[in-house]
Design a protein around this motif. Structure first.
Motif, PDB file in Angstrom:
ATOM      1  N   PHE A 149       0.839  -1.204   0.000  1.00 27.51           N
ATOM      2  CA  PHE A 149       0.000   0.000   0.000  1.00 27.51           C
ATOM      3  C   PHE A 149       0.869   1.247   0.000  1.00 27.51           C
ATOM      4  O   PHE A 149       2.033   1.236   0.418  1.00 27.51           O
ATOM      5  CB  PHE A 149      -0.971   0.017   1.196  1.00 27.51           C
ATOM      6  N   LEU A 150       0.268   2.317  -0.477  1.00 25.92           N
ATOM      7  CA  LEU A 150       0.874   3.651  -0.467  1.00 25.92           C
ATOM      8  C   LEU A 150       0.013   4.525   0.434  1.00 25.92           C
ATOM      9  O   LEU A 150      -1.211   4.579   0.273  1.00 25.92           O
ATOM     10  CB  LEU A 150       0.920   4.226  -1.885  1.00 25.92           C
ATOM     11  N   GLN A 151       0.635   5.222   1.376  1.00 28.15           N
ATOM     12  CA  GLN A 151      -0.110   6.011   2.360  1.00 28.15           C
ATOM     13  C   GLN A 151       0.355   7.464   2.365  1.00 28.15           C
ATOM     14  O   GLN A 151       1.550   7.747   2.273  1.00 28.15           O
ATOM     15  CB  GLN A 151       0.072   5.412   3.756  1.00 28.15           C
ATOM     16  N   TYR A 152      -0.632   8.352   2.486  1.00 29.69           N
ATOM     17  CA  TYR A 152      -0.345   9.787   2.629  1.00 29.69           C
ATOM     18  C   TYR A 152      -0.897  10.250   3.974  1.00 29.69           C
ATOM     19  O   TYR A 152      -2.062  10.026   4.301  1.00 29.69           O
ATOM     20  CB  TYR A 152      -0.987  10.585   1.499  1.00 29.69           C
ATOM     21  N   HIS A 153      -0.043  10.916   4.759  1.00 26.53           N
ATOM     22  CA  HIS A 153      -0.429  11.389   6.084  1.00 26.53           C
ATOM     23  C   HIS A 153      -0.549  12.909   6.041  1.00 26.53           C
ATOM     24  O   HIS A 153       0.428  13.609   5.802  1.00 26.53           O
ATOM     25  CB  HIS A 153       0.610  10.956   7.120  1.00 26.53           C
ATOM     26  N   LEU A 154      -1.757  13.396   6.274  1.00 31.03           N
ATOM     27  CA  LEU A 154      -2.040  14.830   6.188  1.00 31.03           C
ATOM     28  C   LEU A 154      -2.354  15.384   7.569  1.00 31.03           C
ATOM     29  O   LEU A 154      -3.227  14.878   8.278  1.00 31.03           O
ATOM     30  CB  LEU A 154      -3.236  15.072   5.251  1.00 31.03           C
ATOM     31  N   VAL A 155      -1.646  16.422   7.972  1.00 32.21           N
ATOM     32  CA  VAL A 155      -1.904  17.117   9.237  1.00 32.21           C
ATOM     33  C   VAL A 155      -2.055  18.605   8.929  1.00 32.21           C
ATOM     34  O   VAL A 155      -1.147  19.231   8.375  1.00 32.21           O
ATOM     35  CB  VAL A 155      -0.769  16.899  10.254  1.00 32.21           C
ATOM     36  N   GLN A 156      -3.209  19.174   9.282  1.00 31.91           N
ATOM     37  CA  GLN A 156      -3.496  20.574   9.000  1.00 31.91           C
ATOM     38  C   GLN A 156      -4.190  21.227  10.194  1.00 31.91           C
ATOM     39  O   GLN A 156      -4.608  20.547  11.137  1.00 31.91           O
ATOM     40  CB  GLN A 156      -4.389  20.698   7.751  1.00 31.91           C
ATOM     41  N   PHE A 157      -4.289  22.549  10.125  1.00 33.14           N
ATOM     42  CA  PHE A 157      -4.999  23.330  11.148  1.00 33.14           C
ATOM     43  C   PHE A 157      -4.435  23.073  12.548  1.00 33.14           C
ATOM     44  O   PHE A 157      -5.164  22.738  13.496  1.00 33.14           O
ATOM     45  CB  PHE A 157      -6.503  23.041  11.120  1.00 33.14           C
ATOM     46  N   LYS A 158      -3.094  23.188  12.631  1.00 34.66           N
ATOM     47  CA  LYS A 158      -2.384  23.018  13.904  1.00 34.66           C
ATOM     48  C   LYS A 158      -2.675  21.672  14.571  1.00 34.66           C
ATOM     49  O   LYS A 158      -2.748  21.566  15.792  1.00 34.66           O
ATOM     50  CB  LYS A 158      -2.733  24.163  14.844  1.00 34.66           C
ATOM     51  N   GLY A 159      -2.870  20.676  13.737  1.00 33.23           N
ATOM     52  CA  GLY A 159      -3.097  19.335  14.253  1.00 33.23           C
ATOM     53  C   GLY A 159      -4.541  18.981  14.481  1.00 33.23           C
ATOM     54  O   GLY A 159      -4.849  17.835  14.845  1.00 33.23           O
ATOM     55  N   ASP A 160      -5.467  19.929  14.286  1.00 40.70           N
ATOM     56  CA  ASP A 160      -6.883  19.609  14.477  1.00 40.70           C
ATOM     57  C   ASP A 160      -7.360  18.584  13.453  1.00 40.70           C
ATOM     58  O   ASP A 160      -8.239  17.767  13.740  1.00 40.70           O
ATOM     59  CB  ASP A 160      -7.736  20.872  14.370  1.00 40.70           C
ATOM     60  N   LEU A 161      -6.803  18.642  12.244  1.00 40.14           N
ATOM     61  CA  LEU A 161      -7.138  17.673  11.208  1.00 40.14           C
ATOM     62  C   LEU A 161      -5.961  16.717  11.029  1.00 40.14           C
ATOM     63  O   LEU A 161      -4.848  17.134  10.731  1.00 40.14           O
ATOM     64  CB  LEU A 161      -7.432  18.365   9.875  1.00 40.14           C
ATOM     65  N   ASN A 162      -6.226  15.436  11.237  1.00 41.32           N
ATOM     66  CA  ASN A 162      -5.209  14.395  11.104  1.00 41.32           C
ATOM     67  C   ASN A 162      -5.805  13.294  10.232  1.00 41.32           C
ATOM     68  O   ASN A 162      -6.744  12.610  10.629  1.00 41.32           O
ATOM     69  CB  ASN A 162      -4.823  13.843  12.481  1.00 41.32           C
ATOM     70  N   ALA A 163      -5.289  13.138   9.018  1.00 45.75           N
ATOM     71  CA  ALA A 163      -5.870  12.192   8.071  1.00 45.75           C
ATOM     72  C   ALA A 163      -4.804  11.252   7.523  1.00 45.75           C
ATOM     73  O   ALA A 163      -3.671  11.666   7.254  1.00 45.75           O
ATOM     74  CB  ALA A 163      -6.544  12.938   6.921  1.00 45.75           C
ATOM     75  N   ARG A 164      -5.191   9.991   7.354  1.00 40.00           N
ATOM     76  CA  ARG A 164      -4.341   8.997   6.702  1.00 40.00           C
ATOM     77  C   ARG A 164      -5.115   8.390   5.539  1.00 40.00           C
ATOM     78  O   ARG A 164      -6.189   7.808   5.743  1.00 40.00           O
ATOM     79  CB  ARG A 164      -3.911   7.917   7.690  1.00 40.00           C
ATOM     80  N   LEU A 165      -4.582   8.551   4.340  1.00 44.84           N
ATOM     81  CA  LEU A 165      -5.198   8.030   3.131  1.00 44.84           C
ATOM     82  C   LEU A 165      -4.324   6.898   2.611  1.00 44.84           C
ATOM     83  O   LEU A 165      -3.123   7.084   2.395  1.00 44.84           O
ATOM     84  CB  LEU A 165      -5.327   9.132   2.077  1.00 44.84           C
ATOM     85  N   ARG A 166      -4.915   5.727   2.406  1.00 45.09           N
ATOM     86  CA  ARG A 166      -4.136   4.548   2.042  1.00 45.09           C
ATOM     87  C   ARG A 166      -4.789   3.832   0.863  1.00 45.09           C
ATOM     88  O   ARG A 166      -5.981   3.517   0.889  1.00 45.09           O
ATOM     89  CB  ARG A 166      -4.042   3.610   3.233  1.00 45.09           C
ATOM     90  N   ALA A 167      -4.003   3.556  -0.174  1.00 46.34           N
ATOM     91  CA  ALA A 167      -4.461   2.788  -1.330  1.00 46.34           C
ATOM     92  C   ALA A 167      -3.494   1.626  -1.537  1.00 46.34           C
ATOM     93  O   ALA A 167      -2.275   1.815  -1.519  1.00 46.34           O
ATOM     94  CB  ALA A 167      -4.517   3.660  -2.575  1.00 46.34           C
ATOM     95  N   GLY A 168      -4.037   0.448  -1.725  1.00 41.84           N
ATOM     96  CA  GLY A 168      -3.163  -0.713  -1.869  1.00 41.84           C
ATOM     97  C   GLY A 168      -3.900  -1.906  -2.418  1.00 41.84           C
ATOM     98  O   GLY A 168      -5.023  -1.799  -2.931  1.00 41.84           O
ATOM     99  N   ALA A 169      -3.280  -3.068  -2.280  1.00 39.43           N
ATOM    100  CA  ALA A 169      -3.873  -4.293  -2.802  1.00 39.43           C
ATOM    101  C   ALA A 169      -3.296  -5.504  -2.087  1.00 39.43           C
ATOM    102  O   ALA A 169      -2.135  -5.493  -1.656  1.00 39.43           O
ATOM    103  CB  ALA A 169      -3.633  -4.414  -4.303  1.00 39.43           C
TER     104      ALA A 169
END
Length: 220
Positions: A149-169
């Motif tokens: 899998f390939l994962q993107y870790h997004l942190v925005q708004f001083k840490g209020d938004l914490n997202a992990r997006l993962r696509a794989g097989a």
């Protein structure tokens, strides 16, 4: 007699070359006692067997792992001897719990975990599983199993938004499946072709709220 005490030896060895390199080796024996279902089941999918013996699994294995600056590598190899494994065997038009013939298994796996560009991560895991005898067949267990899998870790708004997006097989190699489908192992088997199992996961954390999204689908 069915539940008599067992001697189960175990040995573990660990060696740390430095803070980034570790090795281990182990040997053990595990006992699995016949369950009440295995002894007294009356269907609909399998019949019990009061004469079942204790199943013993002898295992020896080695493993090693190395941590680089952005890359983690792990590998292991295991040899297992299965004695009197308990399973529901379909034969002569009925499924009944039995002690399978003794057989040996080899399992090798490797893991690569690479982080790059600060927020990205790529993971690859491979697993090789081989029964050294022709029978019995372990239901639905492929000889090769791959996960990536390939994962993107997004942190925005001083840490209020914490997202992990993962696509794989997941990739499942060719395997044998028992007939009928509900049997754990069978004298009748069908070849199951390799399959690809793509997926997409998203985990969003915003303050106290958590949202999880998943898409998964088998492609033969």
């Amino acid at each position: 007699e069915d539940y008599s005490p067992q001697v189960l030896p175990e040995m573990n060895l660990f060696y740390t070359a430095d803070s980034t390199l570790r090795f281990s080796a182990w040997a053990n024996r595990v006992a699995t006692f016949p369950s009440l279902q295995a002894k007294y089941a009356n269907g609909p999918f399998a019949l019990g067997n009061k004469s079942l013996s204790i199943a013993l699994y002898d295992q020896i294995g080695i493993a090693g792992e190395k941590q680089f600056e952005d890359l983690f590598i792990h590998g292991s190899a295991v040899f297992q001897q299965r004695n009197n494994q308990i399973a529901a065997l379909f034969a002569d038009e009925e499924s009944r719990y039995v002690n399978l013939p003794n057989h040996n298994v080899v399992n090798i796996n490797a893991l690569f975990d690479y982080s790059f560009l600060k927020d990205w991560r790529f993971v690859f895991k491979g697993d090789y599983f081989k029964i050294l005898e022709d029978k019995p067949v372990v239901a639905n267990r492929p000889e090769f199993y791959l996960k990536s899998f390939l994962q993107y870790h997004l942190v925005q708004f001083k840490g209020d938004l914490n997202a992990r997006l993962r696509a794989g097989a997941f990739i499942l190699g060719e395997r044998q499946g028992p007939l009928p489908f509900y049997a754990e192992t069978s004298t009748l088997n069908t070849i199951m072709k390799p399959a690809i199992y793509p997926y997409f996961h998203a985990v969003l954390l915003y303050r106290s709220a958590e949202i999880f999204f998943a898409y998964e689908n088998y492609i033969d």
